[in-house]
Enzyme design. Structure first.
Site, PDB file in Angstrom:
ATOM      1  N   ASP A 106       0.843  -1.196   0.000  1.00  0.00           N
ATOM      2  CA  ASP A 106       0.000   0.000   0.000  1.00  0.00           C
ATOM      3  C   ASP A 106       0.882   1.251   0.000  1.00  0.00           C
ATOM      4  OD1 ASP A 106      -2.865   1.045   0.304  1.00  0.00           O
ATOM      5  OD2 ASP A 106      -1.979   1.884   2.118  1.00  0.00           O
ATOM      6  N   GLU A 146       0.315  -5.080  -3.608  1.00  0.00           N
ATOM      7  CA  GLU A 146      -0.798  -4.123  -3.559  1.00  0.00           C
ATOM      8  C   GLU A 146      -0.260  -2.690  -3.569  1.00  0.00           C
ATOM      9  OE1 GLU A 146      -4.378  -4.154  -3.448  1.00  0.00           O
ATOM     10  OE2 GLU A 146      -3.858  -5.951  -4.574  1.00  0.00           O
ATOM     11  N   HIS A 169      -6.612  -6.766  -0.293  1.00  0.00           N
ATOM     12  CA  HIS A 169      -5.626  -5.680  -0.219  1.00  0.00           C
ATOM     13  C   HIS A 169      -4.563  -5.915   0.849  1.00  0.00           C
ATOM     14  CE1 HIS A 169      -3.905  -1.771  -0.775  1.00  0.00           C
ATOM     15  NE2 HIS A 169      -4.248  -1.349   0.435  1.00  0.00           N
TER      16      HIS A 169
END
EC number: 3.8.1.5
Length: 310
Positions: free
Chosen positions: A103, A127, A280
């Site tokens: 992320d 991700e 995610h």
């Protein structure tokens, strides 16, 4: 999932505030920096660090404003996180490291690697954040059955970026912690596992760092400075020669398996690992596979490094 080995939380003074971090492994081993995203903390690496520590000196900071780190009066823009992470790395005396990121941690890793390519021994990521030319590139999927879910995610994040709506959803309703986080994990986290994710954000004011991140996502050219910085960082990534390891889940969220396969193939020295069912926050569903893969990858690189230097 078995109870993780407890790793002590330490604190370092950084730019007039403090950053918390988990640290484990031999001091003389290669350093691995684990970089989390929104709204998590080093807690997300808790089951991965013990698997990597036999081959590395693992350091997993809580980004400023997250986890047990301080909450200074700043805007919590991407470039604020860059400043604090740079200062943390300097404070800890780290001169080179493997980067393991997910992320927003990937955006920080890409930006760091672009500015300091000699710092990076290798990059493992999942991700990941990238410049997205249109909203259709956010939660993009090529699977027909996933289209409705992807469109719903886009609608939610548009609201997060809308003045007033984002404040109501994230500051008041705590939607990122209570809905986005569990919605990005296949298994159901128990209260004991969720508690460290909830504790840093007890009040609307304390959640400002969480609200800032979706408004920093580089989508359709905005925000312009973040978009430009990540375009440059991705160009540097494409030109880089350090080893890379990309993890992907099925169906994923920001990154579909199909996109991950093409992306890995476009890079130099990038291996791809398909983890299976995942959304995610892949660390919560595949800690064992990620930890063992990263450890084996690092051990393999370090085994040949002396030969390369000879």
């Amino acid at each position: 999932m078995s109870k993780p080995i407890e790793i002590e939380i330490r604190r370092a003074p950084v730019l007039g505030s403090s950053m918390a971090y988990r640290e484990t492994g031999a001091q003389d081993a290669p350093v691995v920096l684990f970089l989390h995203g929104n709204p998590t903390s080093s807690h997300i690496w808790r089951n991965i660090l013990p698997l990597v520590s036999p081959v590395a000196h693992c350091i997993a900071p809580d980004l400023i404003g997250f986890g047990q780190s301080g909450k200074p009066d700043i805007a919590y823009r991407f470039f604020d996180h860059v400043r604090y992470l740079d200062a943390f790395i300097e404070q800890r005396g780290v001169t080179s490291a493997y980067l393991v990121a997910q992320d927003w941690g990937t955006a920080l890793a890409f930006h760091l690697a672009a500015r300091r390519p000699d710092f990076v021994r290798g990059l493992a990521f999942m991700e990941f954040i990238r410049p997205m030319p249109t909203w259709q590139d956010f939660h993009h999927t090529e699977v027909a059955e996933e289209q409705d879910h992807a469109e719903a995610a886009r609608a939610v994040f548009r609201k997060f970026r809308t003045p007033g709506e984002g404040e109501a959803m994230i500051l008041e309703a705590n939607a990122f912690v209570e809905r986005v986080l569990p919605g990005g994990i296949v298994r159901k986290l128990g209260d004991e596992e969720m508690a460290p994710y909830r504790t840093p954000f007890p009040t609307p004011e304390s959640r400002r760092p969480v609200l800032a991140f979706p408004r920093e996502l580089p989508i359709a050219g905005e925000p312009a400075d973040v978009y430009e910085a990540l375009q440059s960082a991705h160009a540097a990534l494409a030109a880089s020669s350090y080893p890379k390891l990309l993890f992907t889940g099925e169906p994923g969220a920001l990154v579909s398996p199909e996109f991950a396969e093409r992306f890995a193939a476009s890079l130099t020295r990038c291996a791809l690992i398909r983890l299976g069912a995942g959304l995610h926050y892949l660390q919560e569903d595949h800690a064992d596979a990620i930890g063992r893969s990263v450890a084996g990858w690092i051990a393999g690189i370090e085994a040949v490094r002396p030969q390369l230097a000879a």
